[in-house]
Design an enzyme around this catalytic site. Structure first.
Site, short mmCIF file in Angstrom:
data_model
loop_
_atom_site.label_atom_id
_atom_site.label_comp_id
_atom_site.label_asym_id
_atom_site.label_seq_id
_atom_site.Cartn_x
_atom_site.Cartn_y
_atom_site.Cartn_z
N SER A 1 -1.82 -12.98 -124.98
CA SER A 1 -2.05 -14.41 -125.19
C SER A 1 -0.84 -15.02 -125.88
O SER A 1 -0.13 -14.34 -126.63
CB SER A 1 -3.31 -14.60 -126.05
OG SER A 1 -3.39 -15.93 -126.53
N ARG B 1 -1.50 -30.83 -76.22
CA ARG B 1 -0.73 -30.61 -77.46
C ARG B 1 -1.47 -31.29 -78.61
O ARG B 1 -1.84 -32.46 -78.52
CB ARG B 1 0.68 -31.20 -77.36
CG ARG B 1 1.57 -30.97 -78.60
CD ARG B 1 2.20 -29.59 -78.60
NE ARG B 1 3.31 -29.53 -77.65
CZ ARG B 1 3.25 -28.90 -76.47
NH1 ARG B 1 2.14 -28.27 -76.10
NH2 ARG B 1 4.29 -28.89 -75.65
#
Length: 467
Positions: free
Chosen positions: A273, A312
């Site tokens: 930490s 497409r």
């Protein structure tokens, strides 16, 4: 956006290096050069053209940044890339460059070409996880721990069974992805509208030859707006992520200070930490779960783009690129952490035993109630089992002692006898001789109430090893 600080830590460093922008450019180049080669072999372009193209372009320094900038006007990376390649070629070769292909052929094929080695790396990591899990399963096939439902203590299980469940999930997902890898990701080659315009029937032959040269699969037809291959790949990646996330979620819950039944592998600085020196955070789990959140989101984007219009896609196809490539990088990163977890997981069997006693023995109230039912009836048996558990918790005594006291008062306790197995306990015949102390010991011993845990570990191991 600082990708190296906010995004890349969730991904595989090896995969990131292998999938840089320059690598994608090289995959596009591989497609174009392979296309010229198969066209030359088919007699569609003059002999020697493909070799001269390769000589010109293999060592050419394509500017990935400039290609990226060109996407703003062309809409995809292939258009500026094709322009850059044509510019680098001598005049007499320009007409044969990108012949008969469309930009989607380049983009899709290059992505499949780039991803294929990453899928092999993912498979290797999953095999590594399987091997580590098998060792844990066998080491702990009789290690009792609390089984939890709805986040609450329920009944005992063997820790080996929990590991087996992790392993089965990962292996099932691996086999699903392996099916795709074995079949091969498909090449894309259909030309402007997917029918090899100008090539006639030869177009399909070129598609098959191109697939073989690139190490990809030949699809039945070009798949410009048939996105089933992408759908299948994305969902298989997501299944792997879900299995790995289950492992990370369980481990993170079991590492909590108040639980402490397992711990992530120790390493210098791992889990530290910034302000609390005493902490050992489950960092592997955190990174895995963070990656999973992103990967699941990417899957949603890809699934929403499955239906694409006409010949497409307009935006749907474009939306797939980043989610699919990032999903591969994220999953490989997740599995690197998963392998480390399974190979070095610290198992605290003593703490598992301690946690089973937290409720004063209430975790064994179900088998006790089952044992008492022939003597008291179901409702009274359940009530006595619960009352004794509460008494044991308050007085800090063993659950079996509280039960003996309650049953002695009711004159239901008979001669002493060795403890029985849970199978004997559940199938015993009544002889009218009263309840025996050995039966109480059996009913309150978690190690004797693991059901089919050991057999499940053996069954799971056979399935895993038969992979």
């Amino acid at each position: 956006m600082p990708s190296a600080l906010l995004s890349h830590p969730f991904m595989s460093a090896a995969a990131l290096e292998a999938c840089r922008d320059d690598a994608y450019v090289q995959s596009m180049l591989a497609f174009e050069l392979a296309l010229a080669e198969v066209q030359e072999e088919a007699g569609a372009i003059p002999a020697g053209v493909s070799r001269r193209m390769r000589d010109c372009l293999e060592g050419h320094a394509f500017d990935a940044m400039a290609i990226g900038a060109g996407i703003a006007t062309g809409g995809n990376a292939a258009i500026p890339f094709v322009k850059a390649g044509r510019t680098a070629l001598p005049e007499e070769l320009k007409r044969y460059w990108h012949l008969g292909a469309t930009s989607q052929d380049v983009v899709d094929s290059a992505l499949m070409h780039l991803i294929t080695p990453r899928l092999a790396a993912i498979d290797a990591l999953l095999v590594r996880c399987r091997s580590a899990a098998l060792g844990l399963m066998r080491d702990h096939d009789e290690t009792p721990m609390v089984g939890r439902t709805l986040m609450q203590q329920a009944l005992p299980i063997a820790f080996g069974v929990k590991v087996a469940q992790w392993a089965l999930g990962l292996e099932a997902a691996r086999r699903r992805l392996a099916t795709i890898l074995e079949a091969g990701l498909p090449v894309q080659f259909g030309g402007a509208v997917g029918v090899h315009s100008g090539w006639g029937d030869q177009g399909l032959e070129l598609m098959e030859a191109l697939a073989e040269r690139l190490g990809l699969a030949a699809p039945v037809l070009p798949w410009h707006t048939d996105r089933q291959p992408i759908h299948a790949l994305a969902t298989a990646l997501d299944a792997c992520a879900g299995a790995a996330e289950t492992l990370a979620l369980d481990v993170s819950l079991l590492t909590q200070t108040e639980v402490g039944e397992v711990a992530e592998p120790a390493a210098p600085g791992m889990g530290e930490s910034s302000s609390m020196p005493h902490k050992r955070n489950p960092v592997h789990c955190a990174l895995m779960r963070g990656a999973a959140r992103r990967l699941h989101g990417h899957t949603g984007v890809i699934l929403s783009a499955t239906a694409q219009p006409l010949e497409r896609g307009l935006g749907e196809w474009h939306a797939e690129w980043a989610p699919l490539s990032e999903s591969v990088l994220l999953l490989e990163g997740m599995l690197e952490h998963a392998a480390i977890l399974l190979e070095g997981l610290e198992v605290n069997a003593e703490r598992m035993s301690t946690n089973m006693a937290i409720t004063g023995g209430a975790i064994m109230a179900e088998p006790v109630a089952r044992l008492l039912t022939p003597y008291l009836g179901p409702d009274a048996a359940k009530a006595l089992a619960a009352e004794a558990a509460e008494q044991a918790r308050r007085q800090g005594t063993r659950y079996v002692e509280a039960l003996e006291a309650a049953l002695t008062d009711r004159q239901l306790l008979s001669r002493d006898e060795a403890a029985l197995t849970d199978r004997q306990l559940l199938s015993r015949d009544e002889d009218g001789d009263g309840l025996r102390r050995g039966e109480l010991e059996s009913a309150t011993d978690p190690a004797l109430y693991l059901g089919s845990s050991k057999a499940q570990v053996e069954r799971a191991a056979r399935w895993l090893e038969g992979a």
